[in-house]
Design an enzyme around this catalytic site. Structure first.
Site, mmCIF file in Angstrom:
data_model
loop_
_atom_site.group_PDB
_atom_site.id
_atom_site.type_symbol
_atom_site.label_atom_id
_atom_site.label_comp_id
_atom_site.label_asym_id
_atom_site.label_seq_id
_atom_site.Cartn_x
_atom_site.Cartn_y
_atom_site.Cartn_z
ATOM 1 N N PRO A 124 34.830 -17.775 -49.459
ATOM 2 C CA PRO A 124 35.761 -16.765 -49.996
ATOM 3 C C PRO A 124 35.222 -15.345 -49.851
ATOM 4 O O PRO A 124 35.999 -14.396 -49.855
ATOM 5 C CB PRO A 124 35.900 -17.129 -51.479
ATOM 6 C CG PRO A 124 35.039 -18.298 -51.738
ATOM 7 C CD PRO A 124 34.341 -18.702 -50.476
ATOM 8 N N HIS B 215 16.893 -29.421 -49.235
ATOM 9 C CA HIS B 215 16.249 -28.990 -50.477
ATOM 10 C C HIS B 215 16.017 -30.137 -51.457
ATOM 11 O O HIS B 215 15.846 -29.913 -52.649
ATOM 12 C CB HIS B 215 17.087 -27.880 -51.143
ATOM 13 C CG HIS B 215 17.109 -26.605 -50.347
ATOM 14 N ND1 HIS B 215 17.923 -25.533 -50.637
ATOM 15 C CD2 HIS B 215 16.382 -26.217 -49.271
ATOM 16 C CE1 HIS B 215 17.703 -24.553 -49.764
ATOM 17 N NE2 HIS B 215 16.782 -24.951 -48.921
ATOM 18 N N ARG C 251 21.132 -29.900 -65.422
ATOM 19 C CA ARG C 251 21.818 -29.862 -64.128
ATOM 20 C C ARG C 251 22.171 -31.289 -63.668
ATOM 21 O O ARG C 251 23.239 -31.527 -63.118
ATOM 22 C CB ARG C 251 20.940 -29.188 -63.069
ATOM 23 C CG ARG C 251 20.740 -27.708 -63.325
ATOM 24 C CD ARG C 251 19.879 -27.066 -62.254
ATOM 25 N NE ARG C 251 20.506 -27.044 -60.947
ATOM 26 C CZ ARG C 251 21.358 -26.115 -60.536
ATOM 27 N NH1 ARG C 251 21.692 -25.119 -61.333
ATOM 28 N NH2 ARG C 251 21.870 -26.161 -59.336
ATOM 29 N N GLY D 220 30.322 -22.524 -47.620
ATOM 30 C CA GLY D 220 29.927 -22.354 -49.021
ATOM 31 C C GLY D 220 28.476 -21.976 -49.229
ATOM 32 O O GLY D 220 27.881 -22.364 -50.226
ATOM 33 N N THR D 221 27.936 -21.207 -48.309
ATOM 34 C CA THR D 221 26.556 -20.746 -48.514
ATOM 35 C C THR D 221 26.484 -19.238 -48.334
ATOM 36 O O THR D 221 27.142 -18.678 -47.460
ATOM 37 C CB THR D 221 25.554 -21.469 -47.585
ATOM 38 O OG1 THR D 221 24.251 -20.901 -47.776
ATOM 39 C CG2 THR D 221 25.933 -21.392 -46.120
ATOM 40 N N VAL E 290 21.582 -30.292 -53.780
ATOM 41 C CA VAL E 290 20.720 -31.370 -54.276
ATOM 42 C C VAL E 290 21.533 -32.337 -55.140
ATOM 43 O O VAL E 290 20.979 -33.095 -55.918
ATOM 44 C CB VAL E 290 19.531 -30.770 -55.078
ATOM 45 C CG1 VAL E 290 18.613 -29.975 -54.172
ATOM 46 C CG2 VAL E 290 20.002 -29.884 -56.247
ATOM 47 N N ALA F 292 36.383 -23.843 -49.597
ATOM 48 C CA ALA F 292 36.143 -25.030 -48.771
ATOM 49 C C ALA F 292 37.167 -26.125 -49.053
ATOM 50 O O ALA F 292 37.671 -26.772 -48.129
ATOM 51 C CB ALA F 292 34.733 -25.551 -49.044
ATOM 52 N N TYR G 137 16.459 -29.087 -65.448
ATOM 53 C CA TYR G 137 16.929 -30.005 -64.408
ATOM 54 C C TYR G 137 17.701 -31.175 -65.014
ATOM 55 O O TYR G 137 18.647 -31.687 -64.410
ATOM 56 C CB TYR G 137 15.769 -30.465 -63.513
ATOM 57 C CG TYR G 137 15.507 -29.440 -62.439
ATOM 58 C CD1 TYR G 137 16.301 -29.391 -61.294
ATOM 59 C CD2 TYR G 137 14.532 -28.466 -62.601
ATOM 60 C CE1 TYR G 137 16.104 -28.424 -60.324
ATOM 61 C CE2 TYR G 137 14.324 -27.492 -61.637
ATOM 62 C CZ TYR G 137 15.116 -27.480 -60.501
ATOM 63 O OH TYR G 137 14.938 -26.512 -59.550
HETATM 64 N N1 APR Z 1 34.269 -22.721 -51.236
HETATM 65 C C1 APR Z 1 33.404 -22.169 -50.340
HETATM 66 N N2 APR Z 1 32.461 -21.287 -50.690
HETATM 67 C C2 APR Z 1 32.357 -20.947 -51.987
HETATM 68 C C3 APR Z 1 33.213 -21.476 -52.973
HETATM 69 C C4 APR Z 1 34.213 -22.409 -52.553
HETATM 70 N N3 APR Z 1 35.067 -22.967 -53.425
HETATM 71 N N4 APR Z 1 32.865 -20.942 -54.187
HETATM 72 C C5 APR Z 1 31.822 -20.120 -53.954
HETATM 73 N N5 APR Z 1 31.528 -20.099 -52.625
HETATM 74 C C6 APR Z 1 30.463 -19.374 -51.920
HETATM 75 C C7 APR Z 1 30.068 -18.053 -52.533
HETATM 76 O O1 APR Z 1 30.907 -17.011 -52.048
HETATM 77 C C8 APR Z 1 28.628 -17.905 -52.043
HETATM 78 O O2 APR Z 1 28.589 -17.266 -50.760
HETATM 79 O O3 APR Z 1 29.304 -20.174 -52.010
HETATM 80 C C9 APR Z 1 28.167 -19.355 -51.870
HETATM 81 C C10 APR Z 1 27.137 -19.808 -52.889
HETATM 82 O O4 APR Z 1 25.967 -19.069 -52.680
HETATM 83 P P1 APR Z 1 24.610 -19.402 -53.447
HETATM 84 O O5 APR Z 1 24.859 -19.541 -54.912
HETATM 85 O O6 APR Z 1 23.626 -18.400 -52.972
HETATM 86 O O7 APR Z 1 24.239 -20.862 -52.941
HETATM 87 P P2 APR Z 1 23.511 -21.353 -51.635
HETATM 88 O O8 APR Z 1 23.867 -20.531 -50.452
HETATM 89 O O9 APR Z 1 23.733 -22.823 -51.573
HETATM 90 O O10 APR Z 1 21.990 -21.083 -52.010
HETATM 91 C C11 APR Z 1 21.022 -21.554 -51.130
HETATM 92 O O11 APR Z 1 19.266 -21.036 -52.640
HETATM 93 O O12 APR Z 1 18.819 -20.872 -54.776
HETATM 94 C C12 APR Z 1 18.523 -21.605 -53.677
HETATM 95 O O13 APR Z 1 17.832 -23.812 -53.356
HETATM 96 C C13 APR Z 1 18.925 -23.052 -53.811
HETATM 97 O O14 APR Z 1 20.041 -24.435 -52.189
HETATM 98 C C14 APR Z 1 20.080 -23.177 -52.862
HETATM 99 C C15 APR Z 1 19.823 -22.057 -51.868
#
Ligand code: APR
Length: 248
Positions: A218, A124, A75, A191-192, A108, A235, A72
């Site tokens: 994407p 989170h 990070r 972006g999730t 975070v 994004a 951490y």
């Molecule tokens: N713009 C938009 N989306 C993007 C970009 C970008 N420039 N670059 C990557 N992505 C997308 C990817 O395609 C993917 O779908 O962001 C997403 C990231 O996914 P994860 O790494 O799974 O992240 P997240 O969805 O935030 O994870 C949720 O999981 O591991 C736990 O607690 C952690 O908060 C996190 C949670």
């Protein structure tokens, strides 16, 4: 809904322009361009051989608190050097342009607040804070040379103030996010990967309440076929264009 090319549909611009209550749910993809690795990307350097899912657990911390703290700290160093990007800034602009706005983030890193967003629900936690696991309060580390640092009140090893796998989300934040999702007109999912619950259920709560749901990513995600608009792109490119076209 089929994938849309990156041109912005007029119906989307109208829906955002007419919306009274807007919610944005963000994930690590919005911070990727700022240099904060997404959670599921390969780690680099020293950390390449660790699986984040095996470090971000209460069991890992119980087994090896120093290792987890150091991960951490690494990070936190990345986040400390990161600056908000055009995606974060565009969401802060949306907040200033619509009557009611709520930004729900799984991140975070604190970059939304740095970009000027005021109403941020951190589902989170926040990497930049530390928490005493015994007293369950956020505290400043004692500054001594101990890893993890110790609670200045009770001497327990501190943990980062984040939600780990297998832990419950903070109830107040989750209720606020759910209430916002159920009462909004337009919901942006940015972006999730939509793989981690309960955050991943929020766009479906919005859909059930007949909000317009917009995804920006994407890649396709499990939400893509259900969203009213699924925009394939980054994004930091799409959000500023959407804000410019709607409020500019
Ligand atoms: N713009 C938009 N989306 C993007 C970009 C970008 N420039 N670059 C990557 N992505 C997308 C990817 O395609 C993917 O779908 O962001 C997403 C990231 O996914 P994860 O790494 O799974 O992240 P997240 O969805 O935030 O994870 C949720 O999981 O591991 C736990 O607690 C952690 O908060 C996190 C949670």
């Amino acid at each position: 809904m089929p994938d849309l090319p990156p041109e912005l549909p007029t119906e989307l611009i109208e829906a955002l322009s007419d919306a009274r209550r807007v919610v944005a749910l963000t994930g690590s993809g919005i911070s990727a361009e700022s240099g904060v690795p997404t959670f599921r990307e390969a780690q680099t350097g020293l950390w390449a051989r660790y699986d984040p899912q095996e470090l971000a657990t209460p069991e890992a911390f119980a087994r090896d608190p120093e290792l987890v703290w150091k991960w951490y700290a690494w990070r936190r160093g990345l986040v400390g050097r990161a600056l908000p990007n055009a995606g974060h800034t565009a969401l802060a602009d949306v907040e200033r342009s619509v009557p009611e706005f709520c930004l729900v983030t799984q991140n975070v890193d604190g970059l939304h607040q740095q970009a000027g967003s005021d109403h941020v629900v951190e589902l989170h936690g926040n990497l930049l804070r530390s928490r005493c696991p015994v007293e369950n309060v956020t505290v400043e580390p004692d500054g001594a040379d101990h890893l993890p640092p110790l609670c200045p009140n009770c001497g327990s090893p501190l943990r980062p103030d984040v939600v780990w796998f297998g832990e419950a989300l903070p109830a107040t934040e989750l209720e606020a996010a759910s209430e916002a999702a159920r009462s909004c007109d337009l919901f942006l999912s940015v972006g999730t990967s939509g793989l981690v619950y309960p955050a991943a259920s929020l766009p479906y709560e919005a859909l059930e309440s007949r909000a317009t749901v917009v995804e920006i990513n994407p890649d396709r995600t499990p939400l893509s076929p259900h969203a009213d608009f699924s925009l394939r792109g980054r994004a930091e490119e799409i959000l500023p264009r959407l804000v410019g076209a709607t409020f500019g």
